[in-house]
Design a protein around this motif. Structure first.
Motif, PDB file in Angstrom:
ATOM      1  N   THR A 187      30.752  74.481  20.976  1.00 15.99           N
ATOM      2  CA  THR A 187      30.319  75.971  21.071  1.00 15.99           C
ATOM      3  C   THR A 187      30.512  76.114  22.455  1.00 15.99           C
ATOM      4  O   THR A 187      30.964  75.397  23.508  1.00 15.99           O
ATOM      5  CB  THR A 187      28.563  75.842  21.158  1.00 15.99           C
ATOM      6  N   GLY A 188      30.539  77.642  22.810  1.00 17.74           N
ATOM      7  CA  GLY A 188      30.947  78.166  23.973  1.00 17.74           C
ATOM      8  C   GLY A 188      32.656  78.113  24.159  1.00 17.74           C
ATOM      9  O   GLY A 188      33.351  77.984  25.143  1.00 17.74           O
ATOM     10  N   ALA A 189      33.383  78.087  22.992  1.00 17.40           N
ATOM     11  CA  ALA A 189      34.616  77.616  22.911  1.00 17.40           C
ATOM     12  C   ALA A 189      35.839  79.034  23.248  1.00 17.40           C
ATOM     13  O   ALA A 189      36.874  78.810  23.096  1.00 17.40           O
ATOM     14  CB  ALA A 189      35.238  76.878  21.550  1.00 17.40           C
ATOM     15  N   SER A 190      35.186  80.073  23.256  1.00 23.02           N
ATOM     16  CA  SER A 190      35.882  81.363  23.549  1.00 23.02           C
ATOM     17  C   SER A 190      36.611  81.345  24.992  1.00 23.02           C
ATOM     18  O   SER A 190      37.487  82.077  25.268  1.00 23.02           O
ATOM     19  CB  SER A 190      35.226  82.501  23.246  1.00 23.02           C
ATOM     20  N   GLY A 191      36.180  80.564  25.955  1.00 20.24           N
ATOM     21  CA  GLY A 191      36.924  80.391  27.238  1.00 20.24           C
ATOM     22  C   GLY A 191      36.403  79.171  27.931  1.00 20.24           C
ATOM     23  O   GLY A 191      35.662  78.631  27.675  1.00 20.24           O
ATOM     24  N   GLY A 192      36.868  79.185  29.098  1.00 18.15           N
ATOM     25  CA  GLY A 192      36.226  78.142  30.273  1.00 18.15           C
ATOM     26  C   GLY A 192      36.224  76.762  29.860  1.00 18.15           C
ATOM     27  O   GLY A 192      37.231  76.162  28.972  1.00 18.15           O
ATOM     28  N   PHE A 193      35.270  75.855  30.024  1.00 15.49           N
ATOM     29  CA  PHE A 193      35.193  74.574  29.734  1.00 15.49           C
ATOM     30  C   PHE A 193      35.268  74.297  28.126  1.00 15.49           C
ATOM     31  O   PHE A 193      35.974  73.363  27.887  1.00 15.49           O
ATOM     32  CB  PHE A 193      34.176  74.098  30.354  1.00 15.49           C
ATOM     33  N   GLY A 194      34.541  75.053  27.311  1.00 21.49           N
ATOM     34  CA  GLY A 194      34.636  75.051  25.793  1.00 21.49           C
ATOM     35  C   GLY A 194      36.067  75.056  25.425  1.00 21.49           C
ATOM     36  O   GLY A 194      36.452  74.279  24.469  1.00 21.49           O
ATOM     37  N   ARG A 195      36.767  76.141  25.851  1.00 20.14           N
ATOM     38  CA  ARG A 195      38.115  76.482  25.456  1.00 20.14           C
ATOM     39  C   ARG A 195      39.194  75.175  25.610  1.00 20.14           C
ATOM     40  O   ARG A 195      39.879  74.561  24.890  1.00 20.14           O
ATOM     41  CB  ARG A 195      38.931  77.441  25.971  1.00 20.14           C
ATOM     42  N   ALA A 196      39.021  74.757  27.048  1.00 23.99           N
ATOM     43  CA  ALA A 196      39.448  73.351  27.411  1.00 23.99           C
ATOM     44  C   ALA A 196      39.319  72.414  26.508  1.00 23.99           C
ATOM     45  O   ALA A 196      40.172  71.571  26.550  1.00 23.99           O
ATOM     46  CB  ALA A 196      39.238  73.433  28.991  1.00 23.99           C
ATOM     47  N   VAL A 197      38.187  71.875  26.272  1.00 22.15           N
ATOM     48  CA  VAL A 197      37.693  70.812  25.433  1.00 22.15           C
ATOM     49  C   VAL A 197      38.367  71.103  24.015  1.00 22.15           C
ATOM     50  O   VAL A 197      39.047  69.975  23.676  1.00 22.15           O
ATOM     51  CB  VAL A 197      36.255  70.599  25.253  1.00 22.15           C
ATOM     52  N   ALA A 198      38.402  72.125  23.741  1.00 24.75           N
ATOM     53  CA  ALA A 198      38.908  72.334  22.227  1.00 24.75           C
ATOM     54  C   ALA A 198      40.493  72.042  22.101  1.00 24.75           C
ATOM     55  O   ALA A 198      40.982  71.407  21.059  1.00 24.75           O
ATOM     56  CB  ALA A 198      38.583  73.639  21.463  1.00 24.75           C
ATOM     57  N   VAL A 199      41.040  72.565  23.213  1.00 25.75           N
ATOM     58  CA  VAL A 199      42.689  72.450  23.282  1.00 25.75           C
ATOM     59  C   VAL A 199      42.985  71.176  23.526  1.00 25.75           C
ATOM     60  O   VAL A 199      43.691  70.600  22.776  1.00 25.75           O
ATOM     61  CB  VAL A 199      43.108  73.574  24.137  1.00 25.75           C
ATOM     62  N   ALA A 200      42.286  70.366  24.369  1.00 30.57           N
ATOM     63  CA  ALA A 200      42.466  68.963  24.716  1.00 30.57           C
ATOM     64  C   ALA A 200      42.300  68.078  23.322  1.00 30.57           C
ATOM     65  O   ALA A 200      43.273  67.207  23.341  1.00 30.57           O
ATOM     66  CB  ALA A 200      41.838  68.455  25.861  1.00 30.57           C
ATOM     67  N   PHE A 201      41.573  68.275  22.732  1.00 32.95           N
ATOM     68  CA  PHE A 201      41.341  67.589  21.389  1.00 32.95           C
ATOM     69  C   PHE A 201      42.225  67.986  20.619  1.00 32.95           C
ATOM     70  O   PHE A 201      42.722  66.801  19.824  1.00 32.95           O
ATOM     71  CB  PHE A 201      39.657  67.813  20.872  1.00 32.95           C
ATOM     72  N   ALA A 202      42.671  69.084  20.143  1.00 34.55           N
ATOM     73  CA  ALA A 202      43.595  69.412  19.381  1.00 34.55           C
ATOM     74  C   ALA A 202      45.110  68.787  19.782  1.00 34.55           C
ATOM     75  O   ALA A 202      45.840  68.305  19.007  1.00 34.55           O
ATOM     76  CB  ALA A 202      43.821  70.992  19.361  1.00 34.55           C
ATOM     77  N   LYS A 203      45.418  68.934  20.929  1.00 31.31           N
ATOM     78  CA  LYS A 203      46.619  68.276  21.681  1.00 31.31           C
ATOM     79  C   LYS A 203      46.585  66.784  21.494  1.00 31.31           C
ATOM     80  O   LYS A 203      47.529  66.122  21.412  1.00 31.31           O
ATOM     81  CB  LYS A 203      46.970  68.641  23.078  1.00 31.31           C
ATOM     82  N   SER A 204      45.583  66.082  21.453  1.00 35.50           N
ATOM     83  CA  SER A 204      45.254  64.553  21.564  1.00 35.50           C
ATOM     84  C   SER A 204      45.368  64.175  20.094  1.00 35.50           C
ATOM     85  O   SER A 204      45.587  62.873  19.786  1.00 35.50           O
ATOM     86  CB  SER A 204      44.022  64.164  22.390  1.00 35.50           C
ATOM     87  N   SER A 205      45.260  65.133  19.207  1.00 34.88           N
ATOM     88  CA  SER A 205      45.031  64.793  17.645  1.00 34.88           C
ATOM     89  C   SER A 205      46.286  65.085  16.839  1.00 34.88           C
ATOM     90  O   SER A 205      46.172  65.167  15.667  1.00 34.88           O
ATOM     91  CB  SER A 205      43.947  65.577  17.153  1.00 34.88           C
ATOM     92  N   LYS A 206      47.394  64.973  17.364  1.00 39.58           N
ATOM     93  CA  LYS A 206      48.947  65.552  16.976  1.00 39.58           C
ATOM     94  C   LYS A 206      49.159  64.645  15.924  1.00 39.58           C
ATOM     95  O   LYS A 206      49.812  65.035  14.922  1.00 39.58           O
ATOM     96  CB  LYS A 206      49.788  65.439  17.922  1.00 39.58           C
TER      97      LYS A 206
END
Length: 109
Positions: free
Chosen positions: A7-26
């Motif tokens: 939640t809160g994934a549209s920017g800031g910390f929430g965006r960073a968490v979502a992107v980091a998990f996606a990149k680590s799940s290649k």
């Protein structure tokens, strides 16, 4: 397969968490449900999550919602649960509740 809910994934910390998990799940499949009030911000987050990849490992759902709106909260959360079903398919579930507000942070006397 991993389920990620942010939640809160549209920017800031929430965006960073979502992107980091996606990149680590290649190398493994990822089902992500990203939520926030801003459709534009969520769309940008999704684009960052799949950047540089054909997206074959990703299934990303965007959910525009306001967790502070009690009139629609139950319906919005149920829609997210329904989008993730069947829940038994996931070997890992990560939930990051980054939405919220501390309210007015004015001077305390």
């Amino acid at each position: 397969m991993m389920l990620l809910v942010v939640t809160g994934a549209s920017g800031g910390f929430g965006r960073a968490v979502a992107v980091a998990f996606a990149k680590s799940s290649k190398t493994s499949k990822l089902r992500a449900l990203i939520a926030a009030r801003s459709l534009k911000g969520l769309t940008e987050t999704k684009e960052l999550m799949v950047a540089g990849d054909l997206g074959e490992h990703y299934n990303i759902g965007i959910h525009v919602l306001d967790l502070g709106n009690m009139k629609t909260l139950e319906t919005n959360v149920q829609e997210m649960i329904d989008a993730a079903k069947p829940l038994e398919q996931y070997d890992r579930v990560v939930i990051v509740n980054n939405a919220g507000s501390l309210g007015h942070l004015g001077k305390i006397t």
